[in-house]
Design a protein around this motif. Structure first.
Motif, PDB file in Angstrom:
ATOM      1  N   VAL A   2     -64.274   5.308  -3.397  1.00 11.58           N
ATOM      2  CA  VAL A   2     -63.855   4.295  -2.573  1.00 11.58           C
ATOM      3  C   VAL A   2     -64.464   2.933  -3.240  1.00 11.58           C
ATOM      4  O   VAL A   2     -65.515   2.982  -3.104  1.00 11.58           O
ATOM      5  N   ASN A   6     -60.307  -1.098  -2.370  1.00 13.67           N
ATOM      6  CA  ASN A   6     -59.327  -0.189  -1.645  1.00 13.67           C
ATOM      7  C   ASN A   6     -59.592  -0.246   0.031  1.00 13.67           C
ATOM      8  O   ASN A   6     -58.496  -0.077   0.477  1.00 13.67           O
ATOM      9  N   LEU A   7     -60.800  -0.655   0.341  1.00 12.20           N
ATOM     10  CA  LEU A   7     -60.961  -0.680   1.893  1.00 12.20           C
ATOM     11  C   LEU A   7     -60.186  -1.961   2.229  1.00 12.20           C
ATOM     12  O   LEU A   7     -59.506  -1.961   3.419  1.00 12.20           O
ATOM     13  N   THR A  14     -51.977  -2.087   8.215  1.00  7.04           N
ATOM     14  CA  THR A  14     -52.660  -1.290   8.830  1.00  7.04           C
ATOM     15  C   THR A  14     -53.209  -2.131  10.278  1.00  7.04           C
ATOM     16  O   THR A  14     -52.972  -1.544  11.266  1.00  7.04           O
ATOM     17  N   ASP A  78     -66.983   5.816  15.123  1.00  9.60           N
ATOM     18  CA  ASP A  78     -66.389   5.480  13.907  1.00  9.60           C
ATOM     19  C   ASP A  78     -67.541   4.764  12.920  1.00  9.60           C
ATOM     20  O   ASP A  78     -67.231   4.777  11.713  1.00  9.60           O
ATOM     21  N   GLU A 217     -65.932   8.901   7.083  1.00  8.87           N
ATOM     22  CA  GLU A 217     -64.644   8.915   6.284  1.00  8.87           C
ATOM     23  C   GLU A 217     -63.392   8.520   6.819  1.00  8.87           C
ATOM     24  O   GLU A 217     -62.521   8.074   6.225  1.00  8.87           O
ATOM     25  N   SER A 218     -62.929   9.412   7.783  1.00  4.85           N
ATOM     26  CA  SER A 218     -61.735   9.356   8.594  1.00  4.85           C
ATOM     27  C   SER A 218     -61.701   7.764   8.994  1.00  4.85           C
ATOM     28  O   SER A 218     -60.253   7.224   8.965  1.00  4.85           O
ATOM     29  N   ILE A 220     -62.758   5.154   7.749  1.00  3.36           N
ATOM     30  CA  ILE A 220     -62.485   4.337   6.755  1.00  3.36           C
ATOM     31  C   ILE A 220     -60.789   4.448   6.258  1.00  3.36           C
ATOM     32  O   ILE A 220     -60.227   3.560   5.835  1.00  3.36           O
ATOM     33  N   THR A 221     -60.354   5.909   6.205  1.00  7.66           N
ATOM     34  CA  THR A 221     -58.982   5.875   6.167  1.00  7.66           C
ATOM     35  C   THR A 221     -57.905   5.522   7.224  1.00  7.66           C
ATOM     36  O   THR A 221     -56.925   4.478   6.904  1.00  7.66           O
ATOM     37  N   ASP A 222     -58.274   5.560   8.350  1.00 12.81           N
ATOM     38  CA  ASP A 222     -57.361   5.136   9.339  1.00 12.81           C
ATOM     39  C   ASP A 222     -57.694   4.172  10.219  1.00 12.81           C
ATOM     40  O   ASP A 222     -56.887   3.560  10.770  1.00 12.81           O
ATOM     41  N   LYS A 223     -58.928   3.503   9.889  1.00 11.17           N
ATOM     42  CA  LYS A 223     -59.146   2.254  10.550  1.00 11.17           C
ATOM     43  C   LYS A 223     -59.645   1.289   9.848  1.00 11.17           C
ATOM     44  O   LYS A 223     -60.477   0.422  10.118  1.00 11.17           O
ATOM     45  N   ARG A 224     -59.358   0.976   8.631  1.00  9.95           N
ATOM     46  CA  ARG A 224     -59.880   0.037   7.654  1.00  9.95           C
ATOM     47  C   ARG A 224     -59.718  -1.378   7.936  1.00  9.95           C
ATOM     48  O   ARG A 224     -60.599  -1.904   7.958  1.00  9.95           O
TER      49      ARG A 224
END
Length: 311
Positions: A2, A6-7, A14, A78, A217-218, A220-224
């Motif tokens: 990552v 990407n972030l 989002t 988070d 990690e979740s 970073i994916t869902d709440k960037r």
């Protein structure tokens, strides 16, 4: 791996989803943040950095980085800030976490991290630790300082008896004489000094002093988008704190229960500012990891570069 690019990718989409209740339901509008005693919550409240956030921040308080990182690894929160040593310790233990931001203390004052002893102790330096009982918290910056202190004096793990305790238990053990010294961090150093203890070994030159914003990690994916916005607000809060020590200390004392003089001492010990996560910073973290490995505290070999979201 990552990257920060990407972030940031897809932030507009989002963030719009989070702001209107899209994404993964109501939870997409909530950022669950862990704060160590004397840490992030007080900073963000005192500075007003969270004013106008289009999402809700839910705070959880922890006495040490290890407790925060356990909650983070389990997905109970988070994000949160921890020092380099506890972060790498938890990451090598298999925790699904990554560093998404970094901070460094500018012009560090004595005692930010230190090994404290009773005033009457004969321990005056690293060599004086041989044969002694030293308390610290496993995997903490205090633990790392103890290991670097032993190395600086040519001592090994068997030259001291390391007693792993929580900060509150370590403080009690030092007060009762159950241990000879305590390797710890602020605000616990300031509290020990206020009770008459003194610094036998200062962490400057032994510990690097980095702190990391760490996320599951979740998240970073869902709440960037939420994470990126929080980091920007945190950077402004850190800048504010560097010139508003008295105001920061007032909120710190109220939120943590620390006596105001100790809160002022903590708030005034150097300015923390964001620094980029790049190859050079990651390379410097290899020293931390290898120190833990040398003493047999870390046996896993997860890729260090995969622990970071690059700037």
């Amino acid at each position: 791996m990552v990257t920060r690019r990407n972030l940031l990718a897809g932030i507009a989409t989002t963030f719009a989803l989070a702001a209107c209740g899209g994404g993964k339901g109501a939870d997409a509008k909530v950022l669950r943040v862990g704060s160590q005693k004397g840490g992030t919550k007080s900073l963000m409240l005192a500075s007003g950095a969270l004013d106008g956030t289009p999402y809700k921040v839910e705070w959880s308080e922890f006495p040490a980085a290890q407790n925060l990182l356990e909650a983070l690894g389990s997905g109970a929160i988070d994000t949160g800030i921890a020092g380099d040593a506890p972060f790498l310790f938890a990451y090598q233990a298999g925790s699904p976490i990554k560093a998404i931001g970094a901070q460094s203390t500018q012009e560090r004052e004595p005692g930010a991290i230190a090994l404290v002893v009773p005033a009457a102790s004969s321990i005056r330096n690293a060599r004086g630790l041989k044969g002694r009982r030293i308390a610290t918290t496993r995997g903490s910056v205090g633990h790392y300082l103890l290991l670097r202190t032993l190395l600086s004096a040519g001592l090994g793990a068997n030259d001291v008896t390391t007693v792993f305790l929580s900060p509150s238990d370590a403080r009690a053990a030092l007060q009762t004489g159950a241990v000879d010294g305590w390797s710890t961090w602020q605000p616990y150093v300031a509290a020990a000094l206020a009770e008459g203890d003194r610094i036998a070994v200062d962490g400057r030159g032994l510990a690097q002093g980095y702190g990391f914003d760490i996320a599951h990690e979740s998240a970073i994916t869902d709440k960037r988008a939420l994470l990126d916005d929080f980091l920007k607000r945190e950077a402004k809060a850190l800048e504010w704190a560097s010139t508003h020590i008295a105001e920061f200390a007032q909120v710190l004392a109220r939120e943590t229960g620390l006596p105001l003089p100790i809160a002022r001492e903590f708030a005034g010990r150097g300015t923390r500012l964001p620094v980029p996560i790049d190859g050079a910073l990651i390379e410097r973290q290899q020293v931390v990891l290898e120190t833990f490995r040398r003493f047999g505290e870390v046996k896993a070999n997860r890729s260090l570069k995969d622990a970071f979201v690059l700037a």
